[in-house]
Design a protein around this motif. Structure first.
Motif, PDB file in Angstrom:
ATOM      1  N   PHE A 123      23.055  34.592  33.445  1.00 62.07           N
ATOM      2  CA  PHE A 123      21.715  34.431  33.988  1.00 62.07           C
ATOM      3  C   PHE A 123      21.554  35.158  35.321  1.00 62.07           C
ATOM      4  CE2 PHE A 123      18.913  32.494  36.981  1.00 62.07           C
ATOM      5  CZ  PHE A 123      17.745  32.355  36.273  1.00 62.07           C
ATOM      6  N   PHE A 132      12.947  30.953  29.650  1.00 61.98           N
ATOM      7  CA  PHE A 132      13.528  29.758  29.048  1.00 61.98           C
ATOM      8  C   PHE A 132      14.442  30.019  27.853  1.00 61.98           C
ATOM      9  CE2 PHE A 132       9.942  26.761  30.532  1.00 61.98           C
ATOM     10  CZ  PHE A 132      10.457  26.829  31.808  1.00 61.98           C
ATOM     11  N   LEU A 135      18.375  29.861  28.022  1.00 60.79           N
ATOM     12  CA  LEU A 135      19.073  28.869  28.825  1.00 60.79           C
ATOM     13  C   LEU A 135      19.465  27.660  27.983  1.00 60.79           C
ATOM     14  CD1 LEU A 135      16.841  28.978  31.995  1.00 60.79           C
ATOM     15  CD2 LEU A 135      19.248  29.617  31.877  1.00 60.79           C
ATOM     16  N   ALA A 137      20.469  23.889  27.763  1.00 64.65           N
ATOM     17  CA  ALA A 137      20.066  22.785  28.626  1.00 64.65           C
ATOM     18  C   ALA A 137      20.177  21.466  27.879  1.00 64.65           C
ATOM     19  CB  ALA A 137      18.636  22.995  29.106  1.00 64.65           C
ATOM     20  N   PRO A 161      25.641  18.120  31.706  1.00 64.04           N
ATOM     21  CA  PRO A 161      25.158  19.394  32.273  1.00 64.04           C
ATOM     22  C   PRO A 161      26.242  20.255  32.924  1.00 64.04           C
ATOM     23  CG  PRO A 161      23.770  17.559  33.002  1.00 64.04           C
ATOM     24  CD  PRO A 161      24.922  16.963  32.277  1.00 64.04           C
ATOM     25  N   ARG A 162      27.274  19.651  33.486  1.00 61.70           N
ATOM     26  CA  ARG A 162      28.282  20.466  34.160  1.00 61.70           C
ATOM     27  C   ARG A 162      29.064  21.312  33.161  1.00 61.70           C
ATOM     28  NH1 ARG A 162      30.766  20.059  39.161  1.00 61.70           N
ATOM     29  NH2 ARG A 162      31.957  21.943  39.562  1.00 61.70           N
ATOM     30  N   ALA A 165      26.928  24.122  32.334  1.00 62.51           N
ATOM     31  CA  ALA A 165      26.902  25.102  33.422  1.00 62.51           C
ATOM     32  C   ALA A 165      28.137  25.993  33.359  1.00 62.51           C
ATOM     33  CB  ALA A 165      26.818  24.394  34.769  1.00 62.51           C
ATOM     34  N   LYS A 420      27.714  13.169  37.873  1.00 62.36           N
ATOM     35  CA  LYS A 420      27.188  12.977  39.217  1.00 62.36           C
ATOM     36  C   LYS A 420      27.580  11.580  39.672  1.00 62.36           C
ATOM     37  CE  LYS A 420      23.342  15.789  37.684  1.00 62.36           C
ATOM     38  NZ  LYS A 420      21.988  15.793  37.114  1.00 62.36           N
TER      39      LYS A 420
ATOM     40  N   ALA B  74      13.630  24.040  32.304  1.00 62.08           N
ATOM     41  CA  ALA B  74      13.245  24.380  33.676  1.00 62.08           C
ATOM     42  C   ALA B  74      14.246  23.798  34.674  1.00 62.08           C
ATOM     43  CB  ALA B  74      11.836  23.865  33.976  1.00 62.08           C
ATOM     44  N   VAL B  76      17.444  23.570  34.328  1.00 62.09           N
ATOM     45  CA  VAL B  76      18.576  24.488  34.397  1.00 62.09           C
ATOM     46  C   VAL B  76      18.159  25.798  35.067  1.00 62.09           C
ATOM     47  CG1 VAL B  76      20.186  25.851  33.019  1.00 62.09           C
ATOM     48  CG2 VAL B  76      19.763  23.461  32.436  1.00 62.09           C
ATOM     49  N   LEU B  77      16.993  26.304  34.699  1.00 59.10           N
ATOM     50  CA  LEU B  77      16.486  27.546  35.300  1.00 59.10           C
ATOM     51  C   LEU B  77      16.448  27.422  36.828  1.00 59.10           C
ATOM     52  CD1 LEU B  77      14.949  30.307  35.109  1.00 59.10           C
ATOM     53  CD2 LEU B  77      12.853  28.964  35.022  1.00 59.10           C
ATOM     54  N   GLU B  80      19.811  27.398  38.473  1.00 55.88           N
ATOM     55  CA  GLU B  80      20.339  28.765  38.646  1.00 55.88           C
ATOM     56  C   GLU B  80      19.722  29.421  39.886  1.00 55.88           C
ATOM     57  OE1 GLU B  80      22.733  30.015  36.915  1.00 55.88           O
ATOM     58  OE2 GLU B  80      22.750  29.083  34.931  1.00 55.88           O
ATOM     59  N   GLU B 143      18.981  21.598  38.417  1.00 56.37           N
ATOM     60  CA  GLU B 143      20.231  20.929  38.047  1.00 56.37           C
ATOM     61  C   GLU B 143      21.362  21.168  39.063  1.00 56.37           C
ATOM     62  OE1 GLU B 143      20.908  18.604  35.674  1.00 56.37           O
ATOM     63  OE2 GLU B 143      22.829  18.649  36.704  1.00 56.37           O
ATOM     64  N   PRO B 144      21.780  20.105  39.781  1.00 59.55           N
ATOM     65  CA  PRO B 144      22.840  20.284  40.778  1.00 59.55           C
ATOM     66  C   PRO B 144      24.201  20.622  40.169  1.00 59.55           C
ATOM     67  CG  PRO B 144      22.203  17.971  40.621  1.00 59.55           C
ATOM     68  CD  PRO B 144      21.210  18.749  39.807  1.00 59.55           C
ATOM     69  N   CYS B 145      24.412  20.267  38.891  1.00 59.44           N
ATOM     70  CA  CYS B 145      25.676  20.654  38.250  1.00 59.44           C
ATOM     71  C   CYS B 145      25.764  22.172  38.147  1.00 59.44           C
ATOM     72  CB  CYS B 145      25.781  20.043  36.848  1.00 59.44           C
ATOM     73  SG  CYS B 145      26.055  18.273  36.872  1.00 59.44           S
ATOM     74  N   VAL B 146      24.634  22.831  37.965  1.00 60.28           N
ATOM     75  CA  VAL B 146      24.624  24.294  37.924  1.00 60.28           C
ATOM     76  C   VAL B 146      24.949  24.839  39.315  1.00 60.28           C
ATOM     77  CG1 VAL B 146      23.166  26.334  37.584  1.00 60.28           C
ATOM     78  CG2 VAL B 146      23.019  24.418  35.975  1.00 60.28           C
TER      79      VAL B 146
END
Lengths: 447, 447
Positions: A123, A132, A135, A137, A161-162, A165, A420, B74, B76-77, B80, B143-146
């Motif tokens: 990305f 979109f 990605l 997600a 999510p991690r 990522a 988290k 969004a 995840v977007l 990033e 997303e904070p994991c990203v």
């Protein structure tokens, strides 16, 4: 309640699966981390969602009705329900909340878009033409800040999510726990979870983390639940003990058609969900059996064993029997196609709600014979408690700074620490607060 | 780059406000916690969102178009883009990412439903008749994991839900940082942030945490931006330096009507957002000036200074001048109504993008005279950097186990530790996690 040994933490795991029946809550005493992990289940219960909540989850999960305001509120609503489940399971176990070290909450998946691409994301906002579509997600709700605030217990949540990522599919995650708890020096095991979706973890004898293969095989209870719900106009939500399916006869042509589903041929790592095997797929199955007009007419008729007359020569019981056979056969197909060529399977260890479906379990036993199909009960974990227990263990790994994904299962580029951490209300934190109050005057005078 | 002193952490703060122009990123060296906090800004920049991203944010923020799949992607977007901003600001400061101790990311608010009820929630699933209507909720994405995965740096995010779980409005949060950095022994200060929404923090002389009053006063730049965008058919997004407004004349009848907005009379604690003062409100203002047909016709005409001919006797410049006067006057009204009766204000300290609007600042200076209206620049923090810096400081408080909300500002029942901690890939982060785990274990063992 039994005593707590030194170095042992009491941890609560919370889970609601793709069937969203309710919150499964497990309270376990856990010692050690990584391969030294030992877990002993102390209490388990499922707290069913009220019908209004089930409807709300269905609503927010669909792009047609899942609007941002509803997602926003449902996140808090489920946080409250997960918190209630944590409080209730601690009460049942006779453990005061202040003695709970940690809560691991999977939350409720309301959307999962694993994407097609694998490995490290490429990305870049410079190339942002179609923002979109590329990605990957995922979205789990059940606000962990609400859980931590209501219980006072540090809560780890949002495990998926991690891994995404890091280029993974964010699923499956339970295989890491299977690896920790069920690997065997001499036996090859196929750990099978029959949730809404079915997934397998292959643990070859004396395996290392990199040897573990895990993937979703296709539907678990999802297709069966959807069919029962359609046949009974929503009066029943699942085929209790597999009784309805037991009364039907498998249709070979329909089974052959079902087994042509393209997901079965896709190579692992792979994951799937409600998008592929939920109500729309159940409708597609019924359309295959009959024409659209007939289907509509059938579903409006209240006659017949399940509210509908025979469809295309098949009764609802026949269709359910066939879908049950398909569910079992899709697991066996995955084993033959992707697992058998890479290593031994000496026993199948099944868990999840599908274990209560006797017809499904008989079908599985037949398909795997002479390999025995056991259940996780025989290893000390009730079939319904396994996933909740897994997220208790994963939360503890996160707090210990340990990765909780298996790249061989999720496709991630590397092992990553999942989730988290939401701080609880520890004595230490409260002392800090009091100190803040005292400092106020001092600090102000100093300025 | 200047050297790093002992006990000092390099922390990045990331923020995108209600105007969603882009990610504001601040890199600061921070020492101490609580009232002993000292912060020194090392680098700051705003990384504008590409137009497609602005459209995507607008889309996911609205219940009409913000569907669960779009929200999911969004999130995840933006994760990033926030990660890119963190990487870019570290590069600008000449600091390798491995030397960054922590990132605090506010994320992008896409929905904020503060609810009407205050204090401890009385939610119970037993009384779940209308599940959604009573639940206060908020949704920040990015997303904070990203962010943690791309930077390797431990990231604290999602600051608002915990305050809401404790019965607060989840906003405003910056007043805690105002209190830490701007309280004064002898002077009463009114800290004013002119973001999309305007908010004030009143710090009476020698105040304690409980003495701080803070609330949203109404629109900051939001109404002005919306009007400019409507007048120019989207070709301009804001009134640069307040130049358009400077060319108009304030309409007293329109100003009087605007000042009758019910939000102004509501007692603090209170918070507001795009729902109340965004584009729909700007349209309402134009409807007030003219009839609907005229408005439509006007907006389709390209004639006139801003693409539209005079409306109801007022030119677009007049309307903008009036809206600017309203924005300034709504701040001054809040001061007179709610702040002045409780304590002295010796100076106003303004920050946020609105500080660049000279017309707005002149209006504010007139309204507050003889009280001086200063900007945060004069206190060492550029007006655009303040909020991003605040979330760097709040993240550090969270990692130290310290509450970051002011109940007097948010209405929460008590101070709570804010946010969710996503572990990075650094040994230091792992140490923090172990500490968090050990503290809990210690507390548990002592019980």
């Amino acid at each position: 309640m039994r005593g707590k040994r030194r170095g042992e933490d009491l941890v609560i795991g919370l889970m609601s699966g793709t069937s969203y029946d309710g919150v499964a809550a497990a309270l376990a005493a856990i010692r050690g981390t990584g391969l030294a992990t030992r877990a002993e289940l102390r209490a388990f219960a499922t707290f069913p969602f009220p019908p209004a909540v089930r409807r709300a989850i269905a609503e927010v999960s669909s792009p047609a009705t899942g609007t941002v305001d509803r997602v926003c509120r449902a996140n808090v609503l489920l946080g409250e329900l997960f918190a209630e489940a944590a409080i209730a399971i601690a009460r049942r176990a006779g453990v005061p909340l202040r003695r709970i070290a940690l809560i691991g909450s999977h939350g409720q998946t309301i959307h999962h878009l694993p994407g097609e691409k694998r490995g490290r994301s490429t990305f870049s906002s410079k190339k942002l033409n179609v923002p979109f579509s590329r990605l990957a997600a995922t979205l789990q709700i059940g606000e962990p800040c609400v859980i931590a605030e209501r219980t006072g217990v540090t809560t780890v949540a949002d495990f998926r999510p991690r891994d995404m990522a890091a280029g993974g599919q964010g699923a499956p995650l339970v295989p890491y726990v299977d690896y920790l708890l069920l690997r065997h020096r001499r036996r090859g095991r196929l750990v099978l979870n029959l949730g809404g979706i079915a997934n397998v973890t292959h643990l070859p004898p004396a395996c290392r983390a990199g040897d573990v293969l895990a993937f979703d095989t296709g539907p678990g209870n999802m297709l069966l639940d959807a069919l029962v719900s359609l046949f009974t106009h929503g009066r029943r939500t699942y085929d209790r003990d597999g009784a309805m399916a037991a009364r039907g006869t498998v249709s070979d042509p329909l089974l052959r058609w079902l087994l042509r589903h393209p997901y079965l041929r896709r190579k692992p790592p792979k994951s799937t969900g409600r998008e592929a095997f939920g109500v729309p797929f159940a409708r597609e199955v019924l359309l295959r059996v009959t024409g659209e007009d007939r289907l509509k007419a059938g579903l409006q008729t209240k006659a017949g064993a399940f509210g509908v007359p025979p469809l295309g020569g098949l009764t609802p019981a026949d269709i359910l029997a066939t879908a049950t056979a398909f569910t079992a056969e899709s697991v066996a197909d995955a084993w033959r196609r992707f697992v058998a060529p890479r290593g031994r399977v000496d026993e199948v260890v099944a868990s999840g709600g599908g274990c209560h479906n006797r017809t499904l379990m008989r079908r599985l036993a037949d398909a795997f014979a002479p390999i025995p199909v056991l259940t996780s009960d025989e290893f000390g974990t009730p079939v319904d408690a396994k996933e909740a227990l897994a997220f208790a263990i994963l939360a503890r790994e996160t707090l210990a700074g340990r990765p909780g994904n298996l790249p061989s299962a999720t496709g991630a580029a590397r092992p990553v620490v999942l989730g988290k951490i939401v701080p609880g209300r520890k004595p230490a934190a409260r002392r800090e607060q009091r100190r803040l109050g005292q400092q106020r005057t001092k600090g102000t005078q100093g300025t």
